[in-house]
Design a protein around this motif. Sequence first.
Motif, PDB file in Angstrom:
ATOM      1  N   THR A  77     -17.441  -7.600  45.344  1.00  0.00           N
ATOM      2  CA  THR A  77     -18.092  -8.004  44.098  1.00  0.00           C
ATOM      3  C   THR A  77     -17.976  -6.853  43.101  1.00  0.00           C
ATOM      4  O   THR A  77     -18.379  -5.731  43.387  1.00  0.00           O
ATOM      5  CB  THR A  77     -19.566  -8.343  44.346  1.00  0.00           C
ATOM      6  N   THR A  78     -17.436  -7.147  41.924  1.00  0.00           N
ATOM      7  CA  THR A  78     -17.133  -6.092  40.955  1.00  0.00           C
ATOM      8  C   THR A  78     -17.930  -6.214  39.660  1.00  0.00           C
ATOM      9  O   THR A  78     -17.654  -5.502  38.702  1.00  0.00           O
ATOM     10  CB  THR A  78     -15.631  -6.088  40.621  1.00  0.00           C
ATOM     11  N   VAL A  79     -18.903  -7.105  39.628  1.00  0.00           N
ATOM     12  CA  VAL A  79     -19.776  -7.251  38.463  1.00  0.00           C
ATOM     13  C   VAL A  79     -21.170  -6.794  38.872  1.00  0.00           C
ATOM     14  O   VAL A  79     -21.740  -7.314  39.839  1.00  0.00           O
ATOM     15  CB  VAL A  79     -19.814  -8.714  37.962  1.00  0.00           C
ATOM     16  N   ALA A  80     -21.712  -5.823  38.152  1.00  0.00           N
ATOM     17  CA  ALA A  80     -22.980  -5.201  38.543  1.00  0.00           C
ATOM     18  C   ALA A  80     -24.108  -6.217  38.682  1.00  0.00           C
ATOM     19  O   ALA A  80     -24.900  -6.162  39.626  1.00  0.00           O
ATOM     20  CB  ALA A  80     -23.364  -4.113  37.546  1.00  0.00           C
ATOM     21  N   THR A  81     -24.193  -7.149  37.753  1.00  0.00           N
ATOM     22  CA  THR A  81     -25.286  -8.131  37.812  1.00  0.00           C
ATOM     23  C   THR A  81     -25.147  -9.038  39.038  1.00  0.00           C
ATOM     24  O   THR A  81     -26.152  -9.474  39.603  1.00  0.00           O
ATOM     25  CB  THR A  81     -25.310  -8.988  36.538  1.00  0.00           C
ATOM     26  N   GLU A  82     -23.914  -9.292  39.466  1.00  0.00           N
ATOM     27  CA  GLU A  82     -23.711 -10.114  40.659  1.00  0.00           C
ATOM     28  C   GLU A  82     -24.087  -9.332  41.918  1.00  0.00           C
ATOM     29  O   GLU A  82     -24.614  -9.912  42.879  1.00  0.00           O
ATOM     30  CB  GLU A  82     -22.253 -10.578  40.731  1.00  0.00           C
ATOM     31  N   CYS A  83     -23.828  -8.031  41.924  1.00  0.00           N
ATOM     32  CA  CYS A  83     -24.259  -7.186  43.047  1.00  0.00           C
ATOM     33  C   CYS A  83     -25.785  -7.176  43.138  1.00  0.00           C
ATOM     34  O   CYS A  83     -26.352  -7.264  44.239  1.00  0.00           O
ATOM     35  CB  CYS A  83     -23.748  -5.759  42.874  1.00  0.00           C
ATOM     36  N   GLU A  84     -26.433  -7.055  41.990  1.00  0.00           N
ATOM     37  CA  GLU A  84     -27.897  -7.053  41.958  1.00  0.00           C
ATOM     38  C   GLU A  84     -28.451  -8.393  42.435  1.00  0.00           C
ATOM     39  O   GLU A  84     -29.447  -8.444  43.174  1.00  0.00           O
ATOM     40  CB  GLU A  84     -28.375  -6.733  40.550  1.00  0.00           C
ATOM     41  N   ALA A  85     -27.796  -9.479  42.022  1.00  0.00           N
ATOM     42  CA  ALA A  85     -28.238 -10.806  42.451  1.00  0.00           C
ATOM     43  C   ALA A  85     -28.073 -10.971  43.955  1.00  0.00           C
ATOM     44  O   ALA A  85     -28.926 -11.577  44.629  1.00  0.00           O
ATOM     45  CB  ALA A  85     -27.443 -11.889  41.704  1.00  0.00           C
ATOM     46  N   ALA A  86     -26.992 -10.434  44.499  1.00  0.00           N
ATOM     47  CA  ALA A  86     -26.770 -10.509  45.952  1.00  0.00           C
ATOM     48  C   ALA A  86     -27.849  -9.738  46.701  1.00  0.00           C
ATOM     49  O   ALA A  86     -28.370 -10.202  47.724  1.00  0.00           O
ATOM     50  CB  ALA A  86     -25.386  -9.962  46.301  1.00  0.00           C
ATOM     51  N   ALA A  87     -28.199  -8.549  46.196  1.00  0.00           N
ATOM     52  CA  ALA A  87     -29.251  -7.753  46.838  1.00  0.00           C
ATOM     53  C   ALA A  87     -30.591  -8.483  46.787  1.00  0.00           C
ATOM     54  O   ALA A  87     -31.357  -8.472  47.764  1.00  0.00           O
ATOM     55  CB  ALA A  87     -29.363  -6.392  46.155  1.00  0.00           C
ATOM     56  N   LEU A  88     -30.877  -9.141  45.679  1.00  0.00           N
ATOM     57  CA  LEU A  88     -32.123  -9.905  45.561  1.00  0.00           C
ATOM     58  C   LEU A  88     -32.137 -11.077  46.537  1.00  0.00           C
ATOM     59  O   LEU A  88     -33.175 -11.395  47.129  1.00  0.00           O
ATOM     60  CB  LEU A  88     -32.303 -10.409  44.118  1.00  0.00           C
ATOM     61  N   GLU A  89     -30.984 -11.714  46.722  1.00  0.00           N
ATOM     62  CA  GLU A  89     -30.894 -12.823  47.681  1.00  0.00           C
ATOM     63  C   GLU A  89     -31.148 -12.322  49.100  1.00  0.00           C
ATOM     64  O   GLU A  89     -31.846 -12.975  49.887  1.00  0.00           O
ATOM     65  CB  GLU A  89     -29.516 -13.479  47.595  1.00  0.00           C
ATOM     66  N   MET A  90     -30.618 -11.162  49.422  1.00  0.00           N
ATOM     67  CA  MET A  90     -30.845 -10.597  50.753  1.00  0.00           C
ATOM     68  C   MET A  90     -32.309 -10.215  50.945  1.00  0.00           C
ATOM     69  O   MET A  90     -32.859 -10.372  52.038  1.00  0.00           O
ATOM     70  CB  MET A  90     -29.931  -9.388  50.965  1.00  0.00           C
ATOM     71  N   MET A  91     -32.953  -9.736  49.888  1.00  0.00           N
ATOM     72  CA  MET A  91     -34.380  -9.446  49.972  1.00  0.00           C
ATOM     73  C   MET A  91     -35.178 -10.718  50.226  1.00  0.00           C
ATOM     74  O   MET A  91     -36.120 -10.733  51.023  1.00  0.00           O
ATOM     75  CB  MET A  91     -34.851  -8.763  48.683  1.00  0.00           C
ATOM     76  N   ALA A  92     -34.780 -11.791  49.554  1.00  0.00           N
ATOM     77  CA  ALA A  92     -35.454 -13.077  49.762  1.00  0.00           C
ATOM     78  C   ALA A  92     -35.231 -13.571  51.190  1.00  0.00           C
ATOM     79  O   ALA A  92     -36.134 -14.152  51.809  1.00  0.00           O
ATOM     80  CB  ALA A  92     -34.935 -14.107  48.752  1.00  0.00           C
TER      81      ALA A  92
END
Length: 323
Positions: A77-92
């Motif tokens: 993943t090379t878009v910062a906002t998509e990386c952040e969204a992925a991390a939030l999904e893993m937190m959920a």
Amino acid sequence: MYQVSDLEKQFTAALKSIARRSDLKSYVEQTPQLNRLLRLTADRYVTGEHRKDGLKVGRKLVDKGYAVSIEYIGENTTVATECEAAALEMMALIHDLSQGGVPARVSFDLSHIGLSLDKEFAFSHLMNLAEQAQEAGVELFISMEESSKTDDILSVYERAASFYPNIGITLQAHLTRTPQDLAAIVALPSRIRIVKGAYQEPADCSIPRSSTLSDRYLELVESTIRQGHRVSIATHDEHIIEEVLERGWLSNSDVEFEMLYGIRPDLSSSLKAAGHPVRIYLTYGHQWFLYLCHRIAEYPPNLFQAVMDMVSSEEVEVIKAYD
């Protein structure tokens, strides 16, 4: 043991190359008819596109006596906002596992949460995930990716694992460097997953599928056990499984088999019925194209099953095969 022909080896190499083609991935995602057709095939190996799908299958497998790993699919993943969204999904996912009482490990690629952009960016996300996971009693597990990323992956892992012992790491037997990598992390207390390796790598840094690779795999498992690590033996290779059982390694409570959802459920079921600990690796998410290509590539006869799944009018019900 299934013997792969030269033609199948060429097919495997071609499919792994296709899997890395971002233009083909985009074409599949943007072509509704093709996406829908391939999605029918992916249903055998991917629990669904949403977290609730992975949790639902995970609960059913736990109830059947299996341990589970759950991955929200994604990498490079090379878009910062998509990386952040992925991390939030893993937190959920960590939160839902804790609240739902599903004993599971959360697996992921570091390149899904920022490694392809910046090592420190990925490290920051990993530390946040590890803190939440430790409080929730959930184990995190870092997957291994292409050899070009190995140094960065191990660097981020070693730093984070020195703070959080609930982070595990995956090592690939087919990389010639792996014995040295294992020796370098011997002091860290976390679990180690040993895989053969699914990526197409240069001949000067890897071992092709062969008896030599099987021997290397067993050597790594033995070394990991001897060093006192908890070990996940992640393979569907029946020769390796027979050797593991014959050598009595499963008598160690810190050793388990780990197998991919949808791949040889009959083998997982028979091992569990014999009293051996078996963990099933589940995936969910929208980025299933690469994962599907690797599942077919690692065992070419899966292509026949893929075609049958495309034309079948019946819904794929993989979970029943784990009884």
